[in-house]
Design an enzyme around this catalytic site. Structure first.
Site, PDB file in Angstrom:
ATOM      1  N   HIS A 100     -13.649 -28.351 -74.997  1.00 22.52           N
ATOM      2  CA  HIS A 100     -13.347 -26.988 -75.430  1.00 22.52           C
ATOM      3  C   HIS A 100     -11.885 -26.604 -75.225  1.00 22.52           C
ATOM      4  O   HIS A 100     -11.447 -25.529 -75.651  1.00 22.52           O
ATOM      5  CB  HIS A 100     -14.248 -25.986 -74.690  1.00 22.52           C
ATOM      6  CG  HIS A 100     -14.622 -24.790 -75.510  1.00 22.52           C
ATOM      7  ND1 HIS A 100     -13.687 -23.937 -76.042  1.00 22.52           N
ATOM      8  CD2 HIS A 100     -15.819 -24.313 -75.905  1.00 22.52           C
ATOM      9  CE1 HIS A 100     -14.307 -22.976 -76.704  1.00 22.52           C
ATOM     10  NE2 HIS A 100     -15.591 -23.177 -76.637  1.00 22.52           N
ATOM     11  N   ASP A 157     -13.240 -25.871 -80.320  1.00 18.71           N
ATOM     12  CA  ASP A 157     -14.118 -24.753 -80.015  1.00 18.71           C
ATOM     13  C   ASP A 157     -15.417 -24.865 -80.800  1.00 18.71           C
ATOM     14  O   ASP A 157     -15.655 -25.832 -81.535  1.00 18.71           O
ATOM     15  CB  ASP A 157     -13.413 -23.416 -80.292  1.00 18.71           C
ATOM     16  CG  ASP A 157     -12.861 -23.327 -81.703  1.00 18.71           C
ATOM     17  OD1 ASP A 157     -11.886 -22.595 -81.904  1.00 18.71           O
ATOM     18  OD2 ASP A 157     -13.408 -23.999 -82.608  1.00 18.71           O
TER      19      ASP A 157
END
Length: 565
Positions: free
Chosen positions: A538, A542
């Site tokens: 992340h 995303d």
């Protein structure tokens, strides 16, 4: 003129030094280049000359204390009258100390821009610092200044307002005087312990633009409470006693001790239990390292206890080792030493966990078209190519296509730089008997068709199990596939293979009832279904990018062109 004496940098790799002896005491006059103190480092013991002439107004660290490079260890107050000048409330460690030359171990000492032009009486400046508003608060944002340079301020009068993650508050002045200089602008965020302003007891101010100088930042935030900010006026501090434990200041620890405690995961309550052997009962570097070493030897069922002071043979490791556990077994056991490959896997997985911010997405894929194609062509493929036709080359081809459409999933991170790769080296996780794993990769997988991918996958797996892989085939991967479905597992959450940013887990293809639409009507059909799970980092990938990648793989498999091959 006030001059701060810092712990010098005695070599490129040296980050701290131990004060062996002070040759002067507070109140003594020292000439420029006269020996002021002696230090010891890992490489050398040496005498440190004074960078200026003046009166020693403060000694901030006692003999035997180890402090970080750049930490202010003493202050010269200037003329003889400076003996009565008040010291700063706490030592300030510069964020970027100028390194001393290797051949001349003189400390890098410079005055801040705000101090240089000030006509104030020597040594009468009081530092105003960013206070610590809570145990977990390491920085604050200066919202507004209630005073401007040249304004007279009473002790405990509001001087500025700050905002943190937990609270917004007004900060009172620690002393009476005139606001000499402002070092941090409004809306600027700085670390706890940073000097944000200075107050002059003589009424002097810094000339513009020096009144707005760079703040002095501590490399390790000092433990500074609101009580310290409010209560420590210049007249209240003493040259050496500032570091002694007392009822009013029992929780002071040097930046070096706090750094070690943070690195080793020592809580505030544990730190308070450490018996200090320094002057006034202060906790030294030796004390905190001895406590950490002792704690590692304790059983996990016992509460942490203070370690008796003892010499430390080696520096503490960068990452705390897991505590020793005395296991109690009730049956017959066998102890099996880990082989080299399992130890490397263990280290690599722990490193990946501590590097990447793992997030996992999952979706279900209808493998009907691929399944039907395999059933129809598997015999001819085996006869022609000499290998079985499985789901893996179809999934690999879909993944390569998705990586080309979403290239950041195929990237890596180096510091604050994204390394985008225009090729796909596709890693294939191969299980090894009895308990091992290796990930060779197909170089330039984007250039291969279904047949080429099938041959490469089979070849790598065969040579991995017979220990015939070359080093080049193990390194340089950009994305990894792990097929735990071959063992019947439906889905899992794999760990990213560093330095890659994502890994795709492939579940077993299982026939199950699903709802489909036929001629506008919902109906139930038996379909070969498969779960795909994407673990992605992340820090860069995303949810949107991870979801787009998974959807691309799904669409490629469900829309497979049966005229291929």
């Amino acid at each position: 003129m006030r001059t701060e004496i810092s712990m010098p940098k005695m070599g490129e790799s040296l980050t701290e030094g131990t004060i062996l002896k002070w040759h002067k005491k507070p109140g003594d006059f020292v000439k420029k280049d006269e020996i002021l103190f002696e230090i010891s480092t890992d490489k050398v013991d040496t005498e440190i000359p004074s960078p200026a002439e003046g009166i020693v107004s403060q000694i901030l660290y006692p003999e035997g204390e180890t402090v970080a490079v750049g930490t202010v260890v003493a202050v010269l107050g200037g003329e003889a009258s400076a003996q009565s000048a008040a010291p700063a409330p706490a030592p300030v460690q510069e964020s970027a100390p100028a390194p001393a030359a290797e051949s001349k171990p003189a400390p890098a000492v410079t005055e801040t821009a705000a101090e240089a032009p000030a006509p104030a009486a020597d040594g009468d400046l009081v530092d105003v610092i960013m206070p610590k508003m809570g145990e977990s608060i390491m920085e604050g944002t200066l919202i507004s200044w209630k005073k401007k340079v040249g304004d007279r301020i009473k002790k405990e009068e509001i001087i500025f307002e700050i905002s943190t993650d937990k609270v917004d508050t007004e900060v009172p002045s620690p002393a009476e005087g005139v606001l000499h200089s402002i070092l941090v602008k409004e809306q600027e965020t700085v670390a706890v312990g940073t000097v944000v302003a200075r107050i002059s007891g003589s009424g002097a101010t810094a000339s513009a633009p020096a009144a707005m100088a760079e703040p002095v930042k501590a490399s390790a935030p000092a433990e500074v409470s609101m009580h310290d900010v409010i209560g420590k006026a210049a007249s209240e501090a003493a040259p050496v006693e500032v570091f002694e434990k007392s009822d009013s200041d029992s929780s002071f620890y040097s930046p070096l001790v706090l750094n070690i405690a943070k690195t080793e995961g020592v809580s505030s309550s544990e730190l308070a239990s450490v018996t200090g052997t320094g002057i006034g009962g202060r906790v030294t570097k030796k004390d905190i390292l001895a406590f950490v070493e002792n704690r590692k030897q304790q059983r996990v069922i016992q509460p942490p206890v203070a370690a008796a002071p003892a010499p430390v043979a080696k520096p503490a490791p960068a990452r705390p080792e897991p505590p020793k556990v005395d296991y109690v077994y009730t049956g017959d056991i066998e102890r099996i030493p880990m082989d080299n490959i399992r130890q490397k896997i263990m280290s690599h997985m722990v490193g990946s966990r501590d590097t990447s911010v793992h997030v996992t997405g999952l979706l279900e894929v209808d493998m009907s078209k691929v399944h039907g194609f395999i059933q129809k062509n598997k015999d001819a493929f085996l006869q022609r190519e000499g290998i079985k036709l499985t789901y893996m080359p179809f999934i690999a081809q879909a993944v390569v296509k998705a990586l080309r459409e979403n290239p950041l999933v195929n990237a890596s991170i180096e510091g604050n730089t994204i390394v985008k790769k225009n090729y796909v080296n596709l890693g294939i996780a191969v299980a090894l008997e009895p308990n091992g794993l290796i990930v060779p990769n197909i170089k330039n997988a984007q250039d291969k068709n279904i047949t080429g991918l099938a041959k490469s996958i089979n070849d790598l797996a065969t040579r991995a199990r017979t220990k015939k892989l070359t080093p080049d085939e193990i390194y340089g991967g950009t994305f990894t596939l792990t097929n735990y479905g071959v063992f019947g597992t439906l889905f899992g959450t794999p760990i990213i293979n560093q330095p890659e940013l994502a890994i795709l887990g492939i579940g077993a293809v299982v026939k199950k009832p699903v709802v489909i639409e036929v001629d506008g009507m919902d109906t139930i059909a038996i379909k070969p279904m498969m779960y795909l799970t994407l673990s992605h980092d992340h820090r860069l990938i995303d949810g949107m990018l991870g979801g787009k990648f998974l959807k691309s793989v799904k669409d490629a498999l469900e829309g497979f062109d049966t005229s291929a091959l």
